[in-house]
Design a protein around this motif. Structure first.
Motif, mmCIF file in Angstrom:
data_model
loop_
_atom_site.group_PDB
_atom_site.id
_atom_site.type_symbol
_atom_site.label_atom_id
_atom_site.label_comp_id
_atom_site.label_asym_id
_atom_site.label_seq_id
_atom_site.Cartn_x
_atom_site.Cartn_y
_atom_site.Cartn_z
ATOM 1 N N ALA A 197 0.829 -1.198 0.000
ATOM 2 C CA ALA A 197 0.000 0.000 0.000
ATOM 3 C C ALA A 197 0.864 1.248 0.000
ATOM 4 C CB ALA A 197 -0.929 -0.012 1.219
ATOM 5 N N GLU A 198 2.010 1.167 0.646
ATOM 6 C CA GLU A 198 2.912 2.317 0.695
ATOM 7 C C GLU A 198 3.454 2.643 -0.702
ATOM 8 O OE1 GLU A 198 7.015 3.799 2.963
ATOM 9 O OE2 GLU A 198 6.419 1.675 3.023
ATOM 10 N N ALA A 199 3.866 1.622 -1.434
ATOM 11 C CA ALA A 199 4.372 1.851 -2.786
ATOM 12 C C ALA A 199 3.260 2.369 -3.698
ATOM 13 C CB ALA A 199 4.957 0.561 -3.348
ATOM 14 N N ALA A 200 2.054 1.816 -3.546
ATOM 15 C CA ALA A 200 0.929 2.253 -4.362
ATOM 16 C C ALA A 200 0.618 3.728 -4.108
ATOM 17 C CB ALA A 200 -0.298 1.388 -4.074
ATOM 18 N N GLN A 201 0.596 4.127 -2.835
ATOM 19 C CA GLN A 201 0.288 5.513 -2.508
ATOM 20 C C GLN A 201 1.363 6.464 -3.008
ATOM 21 O OE1 GLN A 201 -2.707 6.589 -1.131
ATOM 22 N NE2 GLN A 201 -1.854 8.495 -1.936
ATOM 23 N N ALA A 202 2.618 6.021 -2.939
ATOM 24 C CA ALA A 202 3.709 6.858 -3.442
ATOM 25 C C ALA A 202 3.562 7.098 -4.943
ATOM 26 C CB ALA A 202 5.051 6.205 -3.123
ATOM 27 N N LEU A 203 3.155 6.078 -5.680
ATOM 28 C CA LEU A 203 2.943 6.223 -7.117
ATOM 29 C C LEU A 203 1.744 7.126 -7.406
ATOM 30 C CD1 LEU A 203 3.642 2.542 -8.162
ATOM 31 C CD2 LEU A 203 4.917 4.543 -8.983
ATOM 32 N N ILE A 204 0.672 6.980 -6.622
ATOM 33 C CA ILE A 204 -0.505 7.845 -6.800
ATOM 34 C C ILE A 204 -0.133 9.298 -6.538
ATOM 35 C CG2 ILE A 204 -2.743 8.454 -5.801
ATOM 36 C CD1 ILE A 204 -2.950 6.129 -7.654
ATOM 37 N N ASP A 205 0.641 9.535 -5.482
ATOM 38 C CA ASP A 205 1.045 10.908 -5.161
ATOM 39 C C ASP A 205 1.852 11.516 -6.304
ATOM 40 O OD1 ASP A 205 -0.197 10.624 -2.719
ATOM 41 O OD2 ASP A 205 1.656 10.248 -1.594
ATOM 42 N N GLU A 206 2.768 10.732 -6.870
ATOM 43 C CA GLU A 206 3.577 11.241 -7.980
ATOM 44 C C GLU A 206 2.713 11.475 -9.224
ATOM 45 O OE1 GLU A 206 6.900 12.650 -9.974
ATOM 46 O OE2 GLU A 206 6.608 12.237 -7.829
ATOM 47 N N ALA A 207 1.742 10.587 -9.439
ATOM 48 C CA ALA A 207 0.845 10.751 -10.579
ATOM 49 C C ALA A 207 0.010 12.018 -10.445
ATOM 50 C CB ALA A 207 -0.059 9.524 -10.712
ATOM 51 N N GLU A 208 -0.430 12.331 -9.229
ATOM 52 C CA GLU A 208 -1.193 13.564 -9.015
ATOM 53 C C GLU A 208 -0.346 14.790 -9.324
ATOM 54 O OE1 GLU A 208 -2.507 12.967 -4.969
ATOM 55 O OE2 GLU A 208 -4.538 12.449 -5.664
ATOM 56 N N GLY A 209 0.933 14.738 -8.975
ATOM 57 C CA GLY A 209 1.835 15.833 -9.325
ATOM 58 C C GLY A 209 2.002 15.955 -10.825
ATOM 59 N N LEU A 210 2.093 14.824 -11.508
ATOM 60 C CA LEU A 210 2.202 14.821 -12.958
ATOM 61 C C LEU A 210 0.941 15.384 -13.608
ATOM 62 C CD1 LEU A 210 3.995 13.931 -15.361
ATOM 63 C CD2 LEU A 210 2.874 11.696 -15.235
ATOM 64 N N LEU A 211 -0.207 15.080 -13.016
ATOM 65 C CA LEU A 211 -1.475 15.604 -13.515
ATOM 66 C C LEU A 211 -1.455 17.133 -13.509
ATOM 67 C CD1 LEU A 211 -4.464 14.840 -14.328
ATOM 68 C CD2 LEU A 211 -5.015 15.053 -11.895
ATOM 69 N N ARG A 212 -0.958 17.696 -12.434
ATOM 70 C CA ARG A 212 -0.892 19.159 -12.338
ATOM 71 C C ARG A 212 0.140 19.735 -13.306
ATOM 72 N NH1 ARG A 212 -1.359 17.672 -6.841
ATOM 73 N NH2 ARG A 212 0.914 17.795 -6.585
ATOM 74 N N ARG A 213 1.303 19.100 -13.396
ATOM 75 C CA ARG A 213 2.384 19.648 -14.229
ATOM 76 C C ARG A 213 2.046 19.614 -15.718
ATOM 77 N NH1 ARG A 213 5.339 16.553 -10.549
ATOM 78 N NH2 ARG A 213 5.837 14.939 -12.094
ATOM 79 N N THR A 214 1.302 18.609 -16.147
ATOM 80 C CA THR A 214 0.956 18.493 -17.567
ATOM 81 C C THR A 214 -0.299 19.267 -17.941
ATOM 82 O OG1 THR A 214 -0.313 16.458 -17.151
ATOM 83 C CG2 THR A 214 2.018 16.199 -17.760
ATOM 84 N N GLY A 215 -1.052 19.720 -16.957
ATOM 85 C CA GLY A 215 -2.299 20.420 -17.233
ATOM 86 C C GLY A 215 -3.399 19.507 -17.738
ATOM 87 N N ALA A 216 -3.268 18.211 -17.485
ATOM 88 C CA ALA A 216 -4.272 17.239 -17.928
ATOM 89 C C ALA A 216 -5.521 17.319 -17.057
ATOM 90 C CB ALA A 216 -3.699 15.828 -17.893
ATOM 91 N N GLY A 217 -6.644 16.856 -17.618
ATOM 92 C CA GLY A 217 -7.886 16.862 -16.851
ATOM 93 C C GLY A 217 -8.082 15.627 -16.015
ATOM 94 N N SER A 218 -7.436 14.520 -16.407
ATOM 95 C CA SER A 218 -7.652 13.273 -15.670
ATOM 96 C C SER A 218 -6.527 12.291 -15.940
ATOM 97 C CB SER A 218 -8.987 12.630 -16.093
ATOM 98 O OG SER A 218 -8.933 12.236 -17.462
ATOM 99 N N ILE A 219 -6.434 11.307 -15.054
ATOM 100 C CA ILE A 219 -5.603 10.127 -15.257
ATOM 101 C C ILE A 219 -6.515 8.919 -15.154
ATOM 102 C CG2 ILE A 219 -3.737 8.682 -14.357
ATOM 103 C CD1 ILE A 219 -2.366 11.162 -13.333
#
Length: 348
Positions: free
Chosen positions: A95-117
């Protein structure tokens, strides 16, 4: 203190890609689409930016999340794991690794200006995110030998396979040499369905990335190919992600002969699961797959959304695309082969 670190992996760096693929091969919940080659397919065939994320625990990979960024003037920006295929999503040891990946993906969502993942997972929703469960995959557990499989089929299905053989249809199996006939049939079928067709380069790239895991099965009427499938193997699974047949030959059951040949081959080669691919429940393709005895497995597409962004709706069967579908069915195949790839590259 945790040593968990998430960073991007270069899909074109052989050593990094090999470490990624070794992790995927060893993980019990991996799919064939978690392999790094599929990220390269999106890059090479469509020109999309890719962001394969890996969680490292003490220097060892503990989770992966392959993401592809699609930018469309018509549909906007979004990231998908993975577009154009049935599965993908998050793969992690904890669960720790999964959450770390989700957190990084959320940052990527903001940096790319995308609407969703969009994360395409097998099974029920698991991350507590907004989700769609509009698709299922159909799996058939294979016995040890083809004779047992044959005897387990319904009489109607066996009769359809026999009918195809008696009508003079034949089956052959091969590699890239059959890609041209496969694509000819696929393009006609997609036009008839009202769906933009992928480029031939997409399939060429797949077979180039996975030469040992892909093959084409073709049904011939004399010299003419009337049905064809591109097959993909991973672990114990033999999958048919893309298959088509010409409607002009439907009464001779070429599809039945083709699928039986694929299943028989899978059995002989020791695969234990035959994957028919995803379908909408109770649709025509779903009924075709169910008649072989396939079991239904739910699919969940889970979403990370930008602030205020709605769930994406790119389903071609949606009412807002109905006029476009009707028009597409009447276009010349040559025209759909030219303009279709420019459209479908933005529809995951």
């Amino acid at each position: 203190m945790s040593d968990m670190e998430v960073r991007g992996v270069d899909p074109n760096a052989p050593q990094e890609a090999a470490l990624w693929d070794a992790y995927v091969a060893a993980h019990a919940e991996s799919t064939g689409y978690h392999r790094m080659g599929w990220t390269r397919v999106a890059q090479r065939a469509f020109g999309h930016a890719a962001y394969p994320l890996a969680a490292f625990d003490g220097g060892r990979i503990a989770g992966v999340l392959p993401l592809v960024h699609i930018r469309s003037r018509l549909f906007g920006r979004f990231l998908v794991s993975l577009p154009f295929v049935n599965y993908g999503g998050l793969l992690a040891d904890s669960a720790e690794a999964a959450q770390a990946l989700i957190d990084e993906a959320e940052g990527l969502l903001r940096r790319t200006g995308a609407g969703s993942i969009e994360l395409r997972h097998v099974g029920p929703p698991r991350l507590g995110l907004s989700a769609k469960s509009h698709k299922v995959t159909m799996l058939l557990d294979l016995p040890d030998d083809p004779d047992t499989l044959w005897r387990g089929l319904r009489d109607k299905v066996r009769n359809q396979v026999r009918k195809a053989g008696k009508s003079g249809l034949t089956v052959e199996q091969g590699g890239a040499g059959l890609l041209g006939p496969f694509y000819d049939v696929f393009a006609v079928n997609m036009r008839d369905l009202g769906t933009p067709v992928y480029s031939r380069r997409f399939f060429e790239t797949i077979m180039d990335e996975f030469p040992g895991a892909t093959r084409i099965v073709a049904v011939r009427d004399g010299d003419d190919v009337v049905a064809a499938a591109l097959c993909y193997t991973h672990g114990n699974t033999f999958e048919v992600p893309w298959a088509s047949s010409l409607r002009t030959h439907r009464d001779r059951c070429p599809n039945n002969l083709m699928y039986w040949h694929c299943m028989e081959t899978a059995c002989r080669e020791g695969f234990t699961v035959f994957d028919f691919g995803r379908s909408s429940r109770d649709s025509g393709p779903w009924r075709f797959k169910a008649q072989w005895g396939a079991r239904e497995v739910p699919l969940s597409w889970e979403y990370l959304l930008a602030d205020g962004a709605p769930l994406p709706d790119l389903n071609p069967s949606s009412a807002r695309f109905s006029l476009a579908v009707r028009v597409w069915r009447h276009l010349p195949v040559a025209l759909t082969r030219f303009i279709g790839p420019h459209i479908v590259r933005s529809i995951p």
